[in-house]
Scaffold this motif. Structure first.
Motif, mmCIF file in Angstrom:
data_model
loop_
_atom_site.group_PDB
_atom_site.id
_atom_site.type_symbol
_atom_site.label_atom_id
_atom_site.label_comp_id
_atom_site.label_asym_id
_atom_site.label_seq_id
_atom_site.Cartn_x
_atom_site.Cartn_y
_atom_site.Cartn_z
ATOM 1 N N LEU A 43 0.851 -1.198 0.000
ATOM 2 C CA LEU A 43 0.000 0.000 0.000
ATOM 3 C C LEU A 43 0.882 1.242 0.000
ATOM 4 N N GLN A 44 0.391 2.307 -0.596
ATOM 5 C CA GLN A 44 1.146 3.554 -0.669
ATOM 6 C C GLN A 44 1.375 4.140 0.722
ATOM 7 N N LYS A 45 2.599 4.561 0.965
ATOM 8 C CA LYS A 45 3.011 5.212 2.221
ATOM 9 C C LYS A 45 2.904 4.297 3.434
ATOM 10 N N ILE A 46 2.768 2.981 3.200
ATOM 11 C CA ILE A 46 2.724 2.006 4.285
ATOM 12 C C ILE A 46 3.971 1.136 4.141
ATOM 13 N N GLY A 47 4.935 1.380 4.997
ATOM 14 C CA GLY A 47 6.152 0.579 4.975
ATOM 15 C C GLY A 47 6.073 -0.535 5.998
ATOM 16 N N ARG A 53 2.437 -2.445 12.657
ATOM 17 C CA ARG A 53 1.440 -1.851 13.560
ATOM 18 C C ARG A 53 0.030 -2.329 13.218
ATOM 19 N N ILE A 54 -0.260 -2.442 11.921
ATOM 20 C CA ILE A 54 -1.582 -2.904 11.491
ATOM 21 C C ILE A 54 -1.809 -4.334 11.974
ATOM 22 N N VAL A 55 -0.818 -5.189 11.785
ATOM 23 C CA VAL A 55 -0.926 -6.587 12.215
ATOM 24 C C VAL A 55 -1.094 -6.664 13.734
ATOM 25 N N GLU A 56 -0.293 -5.899 14.476
ATOM 26 C CA GLU A 56 -0.380 -5.903 15.942
ATOM 27 C C GLU A 56 -1.740 -5.387 16.407
ATOM 28 N N TYR A 57 -2.261 -4.359 15.730
ATOM 29 C CA TYR A 57 -3.573 -3.810 16.093
ATOM 30 C C TYR A 57 -4.654 -4.866 15.933
ATOM 31 N N ARG A 58 -4.681 -5.535 14.790
ATOM 32 C CA ARG A 58 -5.744 -6.526 14.569
ATOM 33 C C ARG A 58 -5.574 -7.744 15.466
ATOM 34 N N ILE A 76 -1.542 6.011 10.801
ATOM 35 C CA ILE A 76 -2.289 5.888 9.550
ATOM 36 C C ILE A 76 -3.301 7.031 9.498
ATOM 37 N N SER A 77 -2.967 8.034 8.727
ATOM 38 C CA SER A 77 -3.797 9.237 8.647
ATOM 39 C C SER A 77 -4.902 9.086 7.605
ATOM 40 N N LYS A 79 -5.186 10.952 5.093
ATOM 41 C CA LYS A 79 -4.532 11.131 3.799
ATOM 42 C C LYS A 79 -4.010 9.789 3.274
ATOM 43 N N ILE A 80 -3.377 8.999 4.138
ATOM 44 C CA ILE A 80 -2.873 7.685 3.728
ATOM 45 C C ILE A 80 -4.038 6.772 3.367
ATOM 46 N N PHE A 81 -5.101 6.814 4.171
ATOM 47 C CA PHE A 81 -6.278 6.010 3.852
ATOM 48 C C PHE A 81 -6.841 6.391 2.480
ATOM 49 N N GLU A 82 -6.980 7.678 2.224
ATOM 50 C CA GLU A 82 -7.535 8.149 0.950
ATOM 51 C C GLU A 82 -6.694 7.667 -0.232
ATOM 52 N N MET A 83 -5.376 7.619 -0.066
ATOM 53 C CA MET A 83 -4.486 7.141 -1.139
ATOM 54 C C MET A 83 -4.739 5.670 -1.472
ATOM 55 N N ASN A 84 -5.186 4.914 -0.487
ATOM 56 C CA ASN A 84 -5.284 3.464 -0.617
ATOM 57 C C ASN A 84 -6.699 2.907 -0.573
ATOM 58 N N LYS A 85 -7.698 3.726 -0.386
ATOM 59 C CA LYS A 85 -9.052 3.228 -0.124
ATOM 60 C C LYS A 85 -9.611 2.352 -1.237
ATOM 61 N N GLU A 86 -9.146 2.515 -2.463
ATOM 62 C CA GLU A 86 -9.630 1.687 -3.565
ATOM 63 C C GLU A 86 -9.083 0.261 -3.477
ATOM 64 N N ARG A 87 -7.999 0.073 -2.752
ATOM 65 C CA ARG A 87 -7.368 -1.252 -2.655
ATOM 66 C C ARG A 87 -7.649 -1.960 -1.343
ATOM 67 N N ILE A 88 -8.058 -1.225 -0.311
ATOM 68 C CA ILE A 88 -8.270 -1.831 1.008
ATOM 69 C C ILE A 88 -9.646 -2.481 1.066
ATOM 70 N N VAL A 89 -9.654 -3.751 1.461
ATOM 71 C CA VAL A 89 -10.909 -4.466 1.674
ATOM 72 C C VAL A 89 -10.883 -5.103 3.055
ATOM 73 N N VAL A 90 -12.070 -5.343 3.565
ATOM 74 C CA VAL A 90 -12.234 -6.026 4.847
ATOM 75 C C VAL A 90 -13.176 -7.182 4.593
ATOM 76 N N GLU A 91 -12.636 -8.372 4.617
ATOM 77 C CA GLU A 91 -13.443 -9.556 4.405
ATOM 78 C C GLU A 91 -13.523 -10.332 5.703
ATOM 79 N N ASP A 92 -14.665 -10.919 5.927
ATOM 80 C CA ASP A 92 -14.894 -11.702 7.144
ATOM 81 C C ASP A 92 -13.919 -12.870 7.187
ATOM 82 N N THR A 93 -13.283 -13.044 8.317
ATOM 83 C CA THR A 93 -12.303 -14.133 8.449
ATOM 84 C C THR A 93 -12.857 -15.306 9.253
ATOM 85 N N THR A 94 -14.122 -15.223 9.643
ATOM 86 C CA THR A 94 -14.728 -16.339 10.390
ATOM 87 C C THR A 94 -15.670 -17.095 9.481
#
Length: 99
Positions: A43-47, A53-58, A76-77, A79-94
């Motif tokens: 993802l853009q601007k996500i190193g 941090r994302i993995v630890e948060y979830r 994760i601001s 602005k960063i979300f807006e750059m990536n919102k077309e690629r980010i999905v949340v799918e049920d993992t259960t």
């Protein structure tokens, strides 16, 4: 003179053609509930630091319910979300058991 210009253009074309696959893909979606650190880093601007941090948060807070929830992760601001919102999905993992 004309041959040298053509040769230069040909060299630049070849260099560009072979360098394009080296860039991370920006057209695939990323499920922030299951993605690895490496996948999140596409993802853009996500190193690696923010990806971790994302993995630890979830892992601590549970799965994300909406793509916008990624902004709950420190750093994760909007602005960063807006750059990536077309690629980010949340799918049920259960998986629900069928009766």
């Amino acid at each position: 003179m004309r041959r040298s210009v053509v040769a230069i253009i040909a060299v630049f074309t070849l260099v560009f053609a072979f360098s394009v696959p080296a860039f991370p893909s920006t057209d695939t979606s990323v499920n922030i509930n299951t993605a690895s650190v490496k996948e999140l880093s596409s993802l853009q601007k996500i190193g690696p630091k923010y990806s971790q941090r994302i993995v630890e948060y979830r892992d601590t807070m549970g799965p994300f319910e909406a793509p916008e929830d990624i902004m709950k992760v420190k750093g994760i601001s909007k602005k960063i979300f807006e750059m990536n919102k077309e690629r980010i999905v949340v799918e049920d993992t259960t998986f629900e058991k069928k009766s």
